[in-house]
Write an enzyme that holds these catalytic residues in place. Structure first.
Site, PDB file in Angstrom:
ATOM      1  N   GLY A  46       0.768  -1.240   0.000  1.00  0.00           N
ATOM      2  CA  GLY A  46       0.000   0.000   0.000  1.00  0.00           C
ATOM      3  C   GLY A  46       0.798   1.289   0.000  1.00  0.00           C
ATOM      4  O   GLY A  46       0.359   2.296  -0.542  1.00  0.00           O
ATOM      5  N   GLU A 101       3.645   4.069   6.036  1.00  0.00           N
ATOM      6  CA  GLU A 101       2.473   3.216   5.830  1.00  0.00           C
ATOM      7  C   GLU A 101       1.406   3.995   5.074  1.00  0.00           C
ATOM      8  O   GLU A 101       1.349   5.224   5.149  1.00  0.00           O
ATOM      9  CB  GLU A 101       1.979   2.749   7.216  1.00  0.00           C
ATOM     10  CG  GLU A 101       0.664   2.047   7.283  1.00  0.00           C
ATOM     11  CD  GLU A 101       0.591   0.687   6.592  1.00  0.00           C
ATOM     12  OE1 GLU A 101       0.994   0.604   5.416  1.00  0.00           O
ATOM     13  OE2 GLU A 101       0.105  -0.268   7.220  1.00  0.00           O
ATOM     14  N   ASP A 102       0.562   3.291   4.330  1.00  0.00           N
ATOM     15  CA  ASP A 102      -0.517   3.965   3.589  1.00  0.00           C
ATOM     16  C   ASP A 102      -1.618   4.460   4.526  1.00  0.00           C
ATOM     17  O   ASP A 102      -2.043   5.598   4.456  1.00  0.00           O
ATOM     18  CB  ASP A 102      -1.100   3.055   2.490  1.00  0.00           C
ATOM     19  CG  ASP A 102      -1.551   1.687   2.992  1.00  0.00           C
ATOM     20  OD1 ASP A 102      -1.342   1.363   4.186  1.00  0.00           O
ATOM     21  OD2 ASP A 102      -2.114   0.918   2.193  1.00  0.00           O
ATOM     22  N   ASP A 105      -5.398   1.785  10.439  1.00  0.00           N
ATOM     23  CA  ASP A 105      -6.823   1.517  10.674  1.00  0.00           C
ATOM     24  C   ASP A 105      -6.965   1.017  12.116  1.00  0.00           C
ATOM     25  O   ASP A 105      -7.030   1.817  13.049  1.00  0.00           O
ATOM     26  CB  ASP A 105      -7.269   0.485   9.630  1.00  0.00           C
ATOM     27  CG  ASP A 105      -8.754   0.187   9.657  1.00  0.00           C
ATOM     28  OD1 ASP A 105      -9.502   0.981  10.234  1.00  0.00           O
ATOM     29  OD2 ASP A 105      -9.167  -0.848   9.107  1.00  0.00           O
ATOM     30  N   LYS A 133      -7.227   6.447  10.249  1.00  0.00           N
ATOM     31  CA  LYS A 133      -8.663   6.192  10.475  1.00  0.00           C
ATOM     32  C   LYS A 133      -8.817   5.868  11.954  1.00  0.00           C
ATOM     33  O   LYS A 133      -8.945   4.709  12.340  1.00  0.00           O
ATOM     34  CB  LYS A 133      -9.073   4.987   9.615  1.00  0.00           C
ATOM     35  CG  LYS A 133     -10.384   5.113   8.895  1.00  0.00           C
ATOM     36  CD  LYS A 133     -10.894   3.783   8.403  1.00  0.00           C
ATOM     37  CE  LYS A 133     -10.286   3.282   7.130  1.00  0.00           C
ATOM     38  NZ  LYS A 133     -10.956   2.052   6.628  1.00  0.00           N
ATOM     39  N   PHE A 154     -14.278   2.764   3.733  1.00  0.00           N
ATOM     40  CA  PHE A 154     -13.222   2.017   3.051  1.00  0.00           C
ATOM     41  C   PHE A 154     -12.797   2.802   1.827  1.00  0.00           C
ATOM     42  O   PHE A 154     -13.591   3.104   0.942  1.00  0.00           O
ATOM     43  CB  PHE A 154     -13.692   0.607   2.666  1.00  0.00           C
ATOM     44  CG  PHE A 154     -12.522  -0.266   2.337  1.00  0.00           C
ATOM     45  CD1 PHE A 154     -11.861  -0.959   3.340  1.00  0.00           C
ATOM     46  CD2 PHE A 154     -12.038  -0.349   1.031  1.00  0.00           C
ATOM     47  CE1 PHE A 154     -10.737  -1.735   3.058  1.00  0.00           C
ATOM     48  CE2 PHE A 154     -10.925  -1.117   0.738  1.00  0.00           C
ATOM     49  CZ  PHE A 154     -10.277  -1.821   1.752  1.00  0.00           C
ATOM     50  N   VAL A 155     -11.527   3.167   1.788  1.00  0.00           N
ATOM     51  CA  VAL A 155     -11.025   4.030   0.720  1.00  0.00           C
ATOM     52  C   VAL A 155     -10.019   3.291  -0.163  1.00  0.00           C
ATOM     53  O   VAL A 155      -9.372   2.346   0.265  1.00  0.00           O
ATOM     54  CB  VAL A 155     -10.387   5.312   1.294  1.00  0.00           C
ATOM     55  CG1 VAL A 155     -11.425   6.186   1.975  1.00  0.00           C
ATOM     56  CG2 VAL A 155      -9.250   4.992   2.262  1.00  0.00           C
ATOM     57  N   ASP A 161      -5.731  -0.323  -1.922  1.00  0.00           N
ATOM     58  CA  ASP A 161      -6.474  -1.229  -2.791  1.00  0.00           C
ATOM     59  C   ASP A 161      -7.742  -1.766  -2.154  1.00  0.00           C
ATOM     60  O   ASP A 161      -7.925  -1.735  -0.939  1.00  0.00           O
ATOM     61  CB  ASP A 161      -5.600  -2.435  -3.129  1.00  0.00           C
ATOM     62  CG  ASP A 161      -5.457  -3.385  -1.933  1.00  0.00           C
ATOM     63  OD1 ASP A 161      -5.016  -2.925  -0.867  1.00  0.00           O
ATOM     64  OD2 ASP A 161      -5.830  -4.561  -2.054  1.00  0.00           O
ATOM     65  N   ARG A 167      -5.266   0.658  -6.999  1.00  0.00           N
ATOM     66  CA  ARG A 167      -4.052   1.303  -6.473  1.00  0.00           C
ATOM     67  C   ARG A 167      -3.586   2.441  -7.364  1.00  0.00           C
ATOM     68  O   ARG A 167      -2.899   3.349  -6.924  1.00  0.00           O
ATOM     69  CB  ARG A 167      -2.909   0.271  -6.342  1.00  0.00           C
ATOM     70  CG  ARG A 167      -3.156  -0.813  -5.305  1.00  0.00           C
ATOM     71  CD  ARG A 167      -1.845  -1.525  -5.005  1.00  0.00           C
ATOM     72  NE  ARG A 167      -2.024  -2.807  -4.353  1.00  0.00           N
ATOM     73  CZ  ARG A 167      -2.128  -2.992  -3.033  1.00  0.00           C
ATOM     74  NH1 ARG A 167      -2.086  -1.956  -2.225  1.00  0.00           N
ATOM     75  NH2 ARG A 167      -2.275  -4.196  -2.532  1.00  0.00           N
TER      76      ARG A 167
HETATM   77  P1  IMP Z   1      -4.655  -2.182  10.442  1.00  0.00           P
HETATM   78  O1  IMP Z   1      -3.727  -3.313  10.783  1.00  0.00           O
HETATM   79  O2  IMP Z   1      -6.077  -2.489  10.800  1.00  0.00           O
HETATM   80  O3  IMP Z   1      -4.215  -0.837  10.940  1.00  0.00           O
HETATM   81  O4  IMP Z   1      -4.750  -2.146   8.884  1.00  0.00           O
HETATM   82  C1  IMP Z   1      -3.789  -1.622   8.127  1.00  0.00           C
HETATM   83  C2  IMP Z   1      -3.887  -2.151   6.721  1.00  0.00           C
HETATM   84  O5  IMP Z   1      -5.220  -2.467   6.321  1.00  0.00           O
HETATM   85  C3  IMP Z   1      -3.416  -1.072   5.803  1.00  0.00           C
HETATM   86  O6  IMP Z   1      -2.041  -1.192   5.569  1.00  0.00           O
HETATM   87  C4  IMP Z   1      -4.225  -1.327   4.571  1.00  0.00           C
HETATM   88  O7  IMP Z   1      -3.530  -2.224   3.739  1.00  0.00           O
HETATM   89  C5  IMP Z   1      -5.483  -1.977   5.036  1.00  0.00           C
HETATM   90  N1  IMP Z   1      -6.587  -1.006   5.102  1.00  0.00           N
HETATM   91  C6  IMP Z   1      -7.192  -0.526   6.199  1.00  0.00           C
HETATM   92  N2  IMP Z   1      -8.166   0.331   5.889  1.00  0.00           N
HETATM   93  C7  IMP Z   1      -8.174   0.405   4.541  1.00  0.00           C
HETATM   94  C8  IMP Z   1      -8.962   1.150   3.604  1.00  0.00           C
HETATM   95  O8  IMP Z   1      -9.871   1.941   3.920  1.00  0.00           O
HETATM   96  N3  IMP Z   1      -8.655   0.958   2.295  1.00  0.00           N
HETATM   97  C9  IMP Z   1      -7.671   0.124   1.867  1.00  0.00           C
HETATM   98  N4  IMP Z   1      -6.908  -0.594   2.704  1.00  0.00           N
HETATM   99  C10 IMP Z   1      -7.161  -0.456   4.044  1.00  0.00           C
HETATM  100 MG    MG Z   2      -1.280  -1.903   3.482  1.00  0.00          MG
END
Ligand code: IMP
Ligand code: MG
Length: 178
Positions: A46, A101-102, A105, A133, A154-155, A161, A167
């Site tokens: 990402g 990081e992208d 979440d 987020k 969800f973006v 992606d 992407r």
């Molecule tokens: P986390 O471990 O829940 O913080 O998730 C992080 C990963 O989930 C990110 O690196 C993204 O790859 C994916 N992710 C979380 N939210 C989104 C979203 O809204 N769109 C796309 N990918 C997301």
């Molecule tokens: Mg990612």
């Protein structure tokens, strides 16, 4: 005009560009006068689009590296254990490291990778996320350089992606839910 499958534009190209330039200034100020190259680590996949733009507005000497982690089992639950699918090429012991990081979440991925990199004893470790987020956070993470805080949607686009698609969109859009 938005892509089929995308409901609306959340962050347009010009806002992305302004955000990246602002982050570049903050990061440059933070590491000004650094005595050895900054190691900028991108979390694949990402972060690759954001990181490509970001490094070109950071005005300190740097090297880049990448790491890829994946969830064991089905990737929809963001609380399972993570494994390293592709590790860094460089040794980060005693280096100044910036993890990119992208989106953060739940914070699960980021906190896991941060712990793992910390165990390699870098001189410093800071983190930069393009999107935050916070409404879904379950693992608290301190983001040193934060791009844009977004609501719980969800973006996709600008590296992010849905099932590996979108992407390449130059903007960040909200995915259609139907
Ligand atoms: P986390 O471990 O829940 O913080 O998730 C992080 C990963 O989930 C990110 O690196 C993204 O790859 C994916 N992710 C979380 N939210 C989104 C979203 O809204 N769109 C796309 N990918 C997301
Ligand atoms: Mg990612």
């Amino acid at each position: 005009m938005v892509e089929a499958g995308i409901d609306r534009v959340l962050i347009a190209e010009d806002e992305i560009a302004r955000t990246v330039r602002r982050l570049g200034r903050e990061i440059t100020a933070c590491y000004a006068g650094i005595d050895r190259e900054l190691v900028v680590v991108g979390l694949l996949r990402g972060a690759f689009v954001f990181m490509a733009d970001l490094i070109r507005v950071i005005r300190v000497p740097l090297v880049v590296d990448f790491i890829s982690v994946s969830t064991y089992g089905d990737g929809t639950v963001s609380s399972g254990a993570l494994k390293v699918a592709m590790d860094l090429e460089q040794t980060i012991e005693d280096r100044d490291v910036l993890l990119v990081e992208d989106i953060v979440d739940t914070g699960h991925t980021f906190s896991h990778v941060i712990r793992m990199l910390q165990s390699r004893r870098p001189r410093s470790l800071k983190v930069c996320a393009f999107l935050d987020k916070p409404s879904r956070r379950t693992c608290p993470v301190a983001i040193d350089f934060c791009g844009i805080t977004i609501p719980d949607a969800f973006v996709c686009g600008y590296g992010l992606d849905f099932a590996q698609r979108y992407r390449n969109l130059p903007y960040v859009g909200v995915l259609k839910t139907d």
